[in-house]
Enzyme design. Sequence first.
Site, mmCIF file in Angstrom:
data_model
loop_
_atom_site.group_PDB
_atom_site.id
_atom_site.type_symbol
_atom_site.label_atom_id
_atom_site.label_comp_id
_atom_site.label_asym_id
_atom_site.label_seq_id
_atom_site.Cartn_x
_atom_site.Cartn_y
_atom_site.Cartn_z
ATOM 1 N N SER A 55 -2.845 7.358 0.000
ATOM 2 C CA SER A 55 -4.057 8.104 -0.280
ATOM 3 C C SER A 55 -3.890 9.532 0.222
ATOM 4 O O SER A 55 -2.871 9.886 0.792
ATOM 5 C CB SER A 55 -5.246 7.440 0.388
ATOM 6 O OG SER A 55 -5.083 7.498 1.792
ATOM 7 N N LYS A 56 -4.919 10.307 -0.005
ATOM 8 C CA LYS A 56 -4.896 11.737 0.316
ATOM 9 C C LYS A 56 -4.377 12.049 1.722
ATOM 10 O O LYS A 56 -3.665 13.023 1.911
ATOM 11 C CB LYS A 56 -6.300 12.326 0.158
ATOM 12 C CG LYS A 56 -6.692 12.522 -1.282
ATOM 13 C CD LYS A 56 -6.550 13.979 -1.655
ATOM 14 C CE LYS A 56 -6.646 14.223 -3.162
ATOM 15 N NZ LYS A 56 -7.340 13.260 -3.961
ATOM 16 N N ARG A 57 -4.742 11.182 2.667
ATOM 17 C CA ARG A 57 -4.348 11.535 4.037
ATOM 18 C C ARG A 57 -2.854 11.363 4.282
ATOM 19 O O ARG A 57 -2.335 11.727 5.319
ATOM 20 C CB ARG A 57 -5.185 10.756 5.050
ATOM 21 C CG ARG A 57 -4.893 9.299 5.151
ATOM 22 C CD ARG A 57 -6.091 8.526 5.698
ATOM 23 N NE ARG A 57 -6.091 7.180 5.161
ATOM 24 C CZ ARG A 57 -5.397 6.186 5.695
ATOM 25 N NH1 ARG A 57 -4.688 6.400 6.774
ATOM 26 N NH2 ARG A 57 -5.425 4.992 5.159
ATOM 27 N N GLY A 72 -0.782 12.841 2.341
ATOM 28 C CA GLY A 72 -0.175 14.007 1.707
ATOM 29 C C GLY A 72 -0.451 14.011 0.220
ATOM 30 O O GLY A 72 -1.462 13.482 -0.225
#
Length: 453
Positions: A226-228, A230
């Site tokens: 997911s976004k966290r 990268g």
Amino acid sequence: MNLLQEMQEIRVRFAPSPTGYLHIGSARTALFNWLYARHLNGKLILRIEDTDLERSKKEFLEEILDSLKWLGLNWDGEPILQSARLDIYRKSAKQLLDKGLAYEAQGEIRDKEGNIIKNSKRITQKAIIFKVPQKIITINDLVHGKIEIDSSTIKDQVMIKSDGFPTYNFACVIDDTDMGITHVIRGDDHISNTPKQLLFYEAFGFKAPEFGHVPLILGKDRSRMSKRHGATSIREYKQAGYLPEALVNFISLLGWAPGNDREIMSVTDIIKEFDIKNVKSVNAVFDTDKLNWMNSEYIKALDVNTLTPLIKEFLDKEDLEGLDELNLKKIVKLFTIRIKTLGEFKQEAGYFLKDKLEYDAGQLLKLAQRPAIKENLIKFRDTLSGLNEFTILNTEEALRNLAKELNISAGELIHPSRFILTGKTVGPGIFDVFELLGKDRVLKRFDRALEKI
RNA sequence: GUCCCCAUCGUCUAGAGGCCUAGGACAAGAGCUUUUCAAGCUCUCGACAGGGGUUCAAAUCCCCUUGGGGACGCCA
């Protein structure tokens, strides 16, 4: 083509919902479908699952198609939009209603927290809900083998929502049947959907396709990427300067391997070797380090005439001012082995593109404190200014001669020169820098720097 | 909580009962090369989660435990 062959034609599909950019995991699913189809000479159908009115956006659809094209994953025929097939879903649901396999219900619409959304205008009709029969459902999965699920763990399934749109599992079955899909290849996160869909196939008397659930791609902490973790969307990788061939090569190796230790492979070879039977059933962690390595291998394999235009797309107009094509190519050549992404070029080779350099104050001070540094550099500057030809060979000869004369090591001139000319302490060979920068710019940078030392 | 999936170096993986004192790649470390950094070359480190079976033989088959992951929406 005779009837038998026609019936045996492999038809797979990729079915994104346009509620976000193309995620790396979805792209891998698309890739595996594409590889499967191309390997077996089948068809890849693109179906857009745009039945979530609120989250579906046209810009996302365009973005997804662009990303697929950029990766080189071409599909057959026009993309099919579910939103254009609403009548079909409703009619089909009616059939189950008439057969007594489903019922209608009027419920409230709730938001994520479970609160009732009171005055929703979307409740225009009753939802149609499928009665889940009691039984053991068996999936013969192409990658996992036999999977059994007791339907008593599944509650009744909504087919048509109160807003008249079909639910995912329902529309999926109708569409896959209509589109003649023979193999459904999708992520492991769909395993729990498959028994629900199988129930629909049975209720309609449709022949179910084969299913293959491919493992998920995880982030460094082993949770779903997911976004966290990268960059997660294909567009971000494109924007960072990864080559589509490298990205395709890399993600094809997440959960699949040809089995002969080969890693760098052309897409043609990947198609040739790809077999769903070799797809692993274990989730894979996305390792950016390895992607970077692979991308750099692809960059190194390009010749300068191919690489230069690709790098140009990552440069601004002002970066290219006063730079002729030949010079740019020479600079690109110098950096081919030093960049891992196309985007790094601007950063790494910036001092060739613009004249204004920012010197790190600490480094500058350190330089100034070296004994006799200023007079040595002034002598070197004058030596350089006396050169008629400003080539790698000439500048090197001049530098080494002067060093001998001054009784210092060549490095005593080389390292300060690098700092003065590039603002950095590391970089390509200094004589390359001299030649490529040219006499004028070299002298100017020396003069400007000498004022500060 | 319920259901499902999975388990080889830090990471991606090879391994389809004997070819395994477990192979390759990335990362890490060392050396060579060298004006620095890269690149290149050479080498090193490093794994079959644990426990029971089955078998002459198990990383490979079975069971349990543990550990990870996923799904349980009128989202897709």
